[in-house]
Design an enzyme around this catalytic site. Structure first.
Site, PDB file in Angstrom:
ATOM      1  N   ARG A  98      67.773  73.187  18.028  1.00 34.40           N
ATOM      2  CA  ARG A  98      66.908  72.007  18.021  1.00 34.40           C
ATOM      3  C   ARG A  98      66.909  71.302  16.670  1.00 34.40           C
ATOM      4  O   ARG A  98      66.538  70.135  16.577  1.00 34.40           O
ATOM      5  CB  ARG A  98      65.478  72.412  18.407  1.00 34.40           C
ATOM      6  N   LYS A 195      56.867  61.640  27.596  1.00 31.06           N
ATOM      7  CA  LYS A 195      55.911  62.491  26.889  1.00 31.06           C
ATOM      8  C   LYS A 195      55.772  62.065  25.436  1.00 31.06           C
ATOM      9  O   LYS A 195      56.620  61.367  24.876  1.00 31.06           O
ATOM     10  CB  LYS A 195      56.361  63.955  26.944  1.00 31.06           C
ATOM     11  N   ASP A 221      65.436  71.689  32.444  1.00 31.11           N
ATOM     12  CA  ASP A 221      65.435  71.635  30.985  1.00 31.11           C
ATOM     13  C   ASP A 221      66.350  72.728  30.466  1.00 31.11           C
ATOM     14  O   ASP A 221      66.665  73.684  31.184  1.00 31.11           O
ATOM     15  CB  ASP A 221      64.010  71.819  30.437  1.00 31.11           C
TER      16      ASP A 221
END
Length: 316
Positions: A98, A195, A221
């Site tokens: 990430r 979101k 996801d």
């Protein structure tokens, strides 16, 4: 072959998966001691001859991430110094993925740093699955074989009865490409939940793109850790009339916060893989094995064959 030139070794992050990979291809798991000194330093000793062998080191960099990453680096170095012909790092889950860009001032690009460390340690090839972003492949100057868990998911989903229209939904903008691929394959419509992230463990679902009233919804996801994104998406989907909500997540690294959120029952079933060890905690979590997928990839790499066929989908 009278004597296999293929050796598979495992660290401590997911030994069960390594053993399952070996069973799927009929190879024994290599003997290696991977332990720690009292002060926490990792120690590795390969207990058999691997000189001239094609060595695969299976290690997911899941929590404790730093410890498992260090184990992997030391195992690669040990194999290199033991004269392995080729060393492939098999990362069913690539930690630090990430952190793949500078989205704030004065922050690192840790996914690139980890790539550099793996190459510096002696890895000559990477086999991984469902990277957080496909561009991470470009962080390596060595070959990367990037597999997807989707064929395993599709095979399971094809066996499930479908009573209502199905909507495949991405819980954020970044997952739209994955959701579109699922929707196209399954003959479903596509949706998205917009979101806003409040913190690393908290998100707020803002709105829905698409119609979900009276439908079954499949959220897709690449990973979940706190289940914040999934449960926030599930709540707004149910508020808009979704009958059932399931989630297909490649890497399930559930912490205590995630367990409590999933206990609320907003998600009917979480479908995931054994890329990392998964504790179900009595929750409706279905764990599908990717051992055969990874095992077949290992055989194809060793025999210099294409891995393209592994992307073919059964049941649809």
């Amino acid at each position: 072959m009278s004597e296999s030139r293929l050796k598979i070794l495992s660290g401590n992050s997911n030994r069960a998966l390594a053993e399952a990979i070996c069973r799927s291809i009929g190879e024994p798991l290599g003997e290696a001691t991977v332990t720690s000194f009292p002060d926490g330093e990792s120690f590795v000793k390969i207990n058999e001859n691997i000189r001239g062998n094609d060595v695969y080191i299976v290690q997911a960099t899941c929590p404790p991430t730093n410890h498992h990453l260090m184990e992997l680096l030391i195992m690669i170095d040990a194999a290199r110094r033991a004269s392995a012909k080729r060393i492939t790092a098999v990362l069913p889950f690539y930690g630090y993925a990430r952190q793949d860009r500078k989205d704030q001032p004065r922050v690192p690009i840790t996914a690139k740093l980890v790539a550099n460390l793996l190459v510096a340690a002696g890895a000559q090839r990477i086999l991984t699955m469902d990277l957080h972003s496909q561009q991470i492949q470009g962080f390596f100057d060595i070959p990367v074989d990037h597999l997807y868990a989707s064929p395993v998911f599709f095979e399971y989903l094809a066996e499930q009865p479908r009573e209502r229209p199905l909507v495949v939904c991405s819980p954020d903008i970044g997952g739209m490409k994955m959701a579109a691929a699922y929707a196209d394959t399954m003959g479903a419509t596509l949706g998205m939940v917009a979101k806003k992230r409040k913190s690393a463990s908290s998100v707020e679902a803002m709105s829905i793109v698409g119609e979900v009233e009276g439908c079954d919804v499949l959220l897709v996801d690449d990973m979940t850790e706190t289940a914040g994104t999934l449960t926030a998406a599930a709540k707004i989907l149910r508020d808009h009339g979704a009958v059932t909500v399931r989630a297909a997540v490649s890497h399930c690294i559930l912490n205590d916060i995630a367990v409590e959120r999933l206990k609320a029952g907003l998600i009917d079933e979480v479908i995931t893989t054994d890329s990392t060890p998964v504790q179900t905690h009595g929750l409706p979590i279905r764990v599908l094995s990717v051992a055969s997928l990874l095992g077949e990839a290992i055989l194809r790499i060793t025999n210099n064959k294409s891995v393209t066929d592994l992307f073919k989908i059964k049941g649809f």
